[in-house]
Design an enzyme around this catalytic site. Structure first.
Site, PDB file in Angstrom:
ATOM      1  N   ASP A  18      41.960 -48.948   2.639  1.00  8.04           N
ATOM      2  CA  ASP A  18      43.092 -48.025   2.777  1.00  8.04           C
ATOM      3  C   ASP A  18      44.366 -48.632   2.183  1.00  8.04           C
ATOM      4  O   ASP A  18      44.521 -49.847   2.122  1.00  8.04           O
ATOM      5  CB  ASP A  18      43.298 -47.708   4.264  1.00  8.04           C
ATOM      6  N   HIS A  35      44.490 -45.633  -6.754  1.00  7.75           N
ATOM      7  CA  HIS A  35      43.037 -45.497  -6.591  1.00  7.75           C
ATOM      8  C   HIS A  35      42.303 -46.253  -7.698  1.00  7.75           C
ATOM      9  O   HIS A  35      41.258 -46.859  -7.467  1.00  7.75           O
ATOM     10  CB  HIS A  35      42.636 -44.021  -6.602  1.00  7.75           C
ATOM     11  N   LEU A 129      23.261 -58.826  -2.998  1.00  5.27           N
ATOM     12  CA  LEU A 129      24.162 -58.111  -2.089  1.00  5.27           C
ATOM     13  C   LEU A 129      23.695 -56.662  -1.968  1.00  5.27           C
ATOM     14  O   LEU A 129      23.347 -56.024  -2.962  1.00  5.27           O
ATOM     15  CB  LEU A 129      25.594 -58.118  -2.648  1.00  5.27           C
TER      16      LEU A 129
HETATM   17  C1  IPE Z   1      40.149 -43.583   5.538  1.00  7.31           C
HETATM   18  O1  IPE Z   1      41.422 -43.576   4.990  1.00  7.31           O
HETATM   19  C2  IPE Z   1      39.151 -43.087   4.538  1.00  7.31           C
HETATM   20  C3  IPE Z   1      38.924 -43.956   3.386  1.00  7.31           C
HETATM   21  C4  IPE Z   1      39.439 -45.147   3.198  1.00  7.31           C
HETATM   22  C5  IPE Z   1      38.023 -43.428   2.403  1.00  7.31           C
HETATM   23  P1  IPE Z   1      42.397 -42.345   5.185  1.00  7.31           P
HETATM   24  O2  IPE Z   1      43.687 -42.737   4.568  1.00  7.31           O
HETATM   25  O3  IPE Z   1      41.769 -41.102   4.690  1.00  7.31           O
HETATM   26  O4  IPE Z   1      42.501 -42.263   6.761  1.00  7.31           O
HETATM   27  P2  IPE Z   1      43.668 -41.688   7.668  1.00  7.31           P
HETATM   28  O5  IPE Z   1      43.978 -40.321   7.150  1.00  7.31           O
HETATM   29  O6  IPE Z   1      44.827 -42.613   7.512  1.00  7.31           O
HETATM   30  O7  IPE Z   1      43.107 -41.709   9.045  1.00  7.31           O
HETATM   31  C1  IPE Z   2      42.536 -45.136   0.540  1.00  3.62           C
HETATM   32  O1  IPE Z   2      43.878 -45.089   0.147  1.00  3.62           O
HETATM   33  C2  IPE Z   2      41.638 -44.397  -0.423  1.00  3.62           C
HETATM   34  C3  IPE Z   2      41.086 -43.148   0.124  1.00  3.62           C
HETATM   35  C4  IPE Z   2      41.290 -42.673   1.303  1.00  3.62           C
HETATM   36  C5  IPE Z   2      40.252 -42.385  -0.757  1.00  3.62           C
HETATM   37  P1  IPE Z   2      44.819 -43.882   0.545  1.00  3.62           P
HETATM   38  O2  IPE Z   2      44.770 -42.866  -0.548  1.00  3.62           O
HETATM   39  O3  IPE Z   2      44.504 -43.345   1.879  1.00  3.62           O
HETATM   40  O4  IPE Z   2      46.220 -44.606   0.527  1.00  3.62           O
HETATM   41  P2  IPE Z   2      47.387 -44.404   1.559  1.00  3.62           P
HETATM   42  O5  IPE Z   2      46.817 -44.622   2.924  1.00  3.62           O
HETATM   43  O6  IPE Z   2      47.898 -43.017   1.369  1.00  3.62           O
HETATM   44  O7  IPE Z   2      48.387 -45.445   1.179  1.00  3.62           O
HETATM   45 MG    MG Z   3      45.147 -43.802   3.751  1.00  2.67          MG
END
Ligand code: IPE
Ligand code: IPE
Ligand code: MG
Length: 238
Positions: A18, A35, A129
């Site tokens: 995240d 991303h 892995l």
């Molecule tokens: C969790 O992250 C899902 C992934 C990393 C794929 P999110 O950013 O979607 O989760 P929330 O919305 O903060 O709970």
């Molecule tokens: C995690 O990064 C990737 C996915 C959930 C796909 P985020 O896109 O949730 O990044 P933040 O949390 O908004 O910074």
């Molecule tokens: Mg996020």
């Protein structure tokens, strides 16, 4: 921890990757840029994990809830996954890595589904892995799909419901032949599970870090493993 060589390496590490969006925002860049950087990080960290001796790595790439993001971001994520899966064919060979996808892939574009089947088949021979990528994955969704599979097996006379215990139910999950994670790492500062591996993480140790996923590296991975090494795991014992 004095010496990295003395560390007990968890056999299975799960990661909620995240913080990509905030990492990009900090750089005044679009979320997609984050991303993209996150994809590169995954490549590096899976190799680091392998070299440290981790046998299973399960990463959360796209949740069942992530469809509610703006269409453009969903498209970007799907395109990155598409490219990542294509590149995985050679990365799997290089890192002796078996790649599998967990989640409900039936909702993905058919070419991505094909790519998933290809990499799973192509990399099945590697045993360095085991990398599980969670795509359109939700812990609740996985449990519902498992219950449906079990109901189908019952209707077909293939299972004795009275004899179903935790081990039998586990057999219907996407992770049926994968051990439970000893350690969960969540980057990006949030202290929550966000519907990841609900069943599998019953006794997993949780490590949260503020580091955004694109900045996560080998040193951060070692920190998480050091944290794990400092914990006494009791499993309900006194
Ligand atoms: C969790 O992250 C899902 C992934 C990393 C794929 P999110 O950013 O979607 O989760 P929330 O919305 O903060 O709970
Ligand atoms: C995690 O990064 C990737 C996915 C959930 C796909 P985020 O896109 O949730 O990044 P933040 O949390 O908004 O910074
Ligand atoms: Mg996020």
């Amino acid at each position: 921890m004095a010496n990295e060589k003395d560390l007990i390496i968890p056999g299975h590490i799960a990661i909620i990757m995240d913080g990509n969006g905030r990492w990009a925002k900090k750089r005044l860049m679009p979320r997609g840029y984050g991303h993209q950087a996150g994809g590169k990080t995954l490549e590096k960290v899976s190799e680091d994990a392998y070299r440290l001796g981790v046998k299973y790595l399960t990463v959360y790439a796209f949740s069942t809830e992530n469809w509610s993001r703006p269409q453009q971001e969903v498209d970007t994520l799907m395109n990155l996954l598409r490219d990542y899966l294509k590149d995985s064919v050679k990365n799997a060979k290089k890192n002796n890595m078996r790649v599998r996808v967990i989640g409900d892939i039936s909702r993905l574009d058919t070419d991505i589904q094909d790519q998933i089947r290809l990499i799973e088949k192509d990399s099945a021979q590697y045993d360095g892995l085991n990398l599980q990528i969670a795509i359109n994955y939700g812990g609740r969704d996985e449990l519902v799909r498992a219950a449906k599979k079990m109901a189908k097996a019952y209707m077909a006379g293939e299972t004795d419901i009275g004899a179903v215990g935790e081990a039998e139910f586990n057999g219907y999950l996407d992770t049926c032949d994968i051990p439970e994670p000893e350690l969960l790492i969540r980057t990006g500062g949030e202290i929550r599970v966000s519907n990841f591996l609900l069943w599998q993480m019953a006794y997993t140790e949780f490590y949260f870090t503020d580091v955004f996923w694109p900045d996560f590296d080998r040193a951060e991975l070692v920190k998480a493993i050091e944290y794990y090494n400092g914990i006494e795991r009791r499993f309900g014992n006194a």
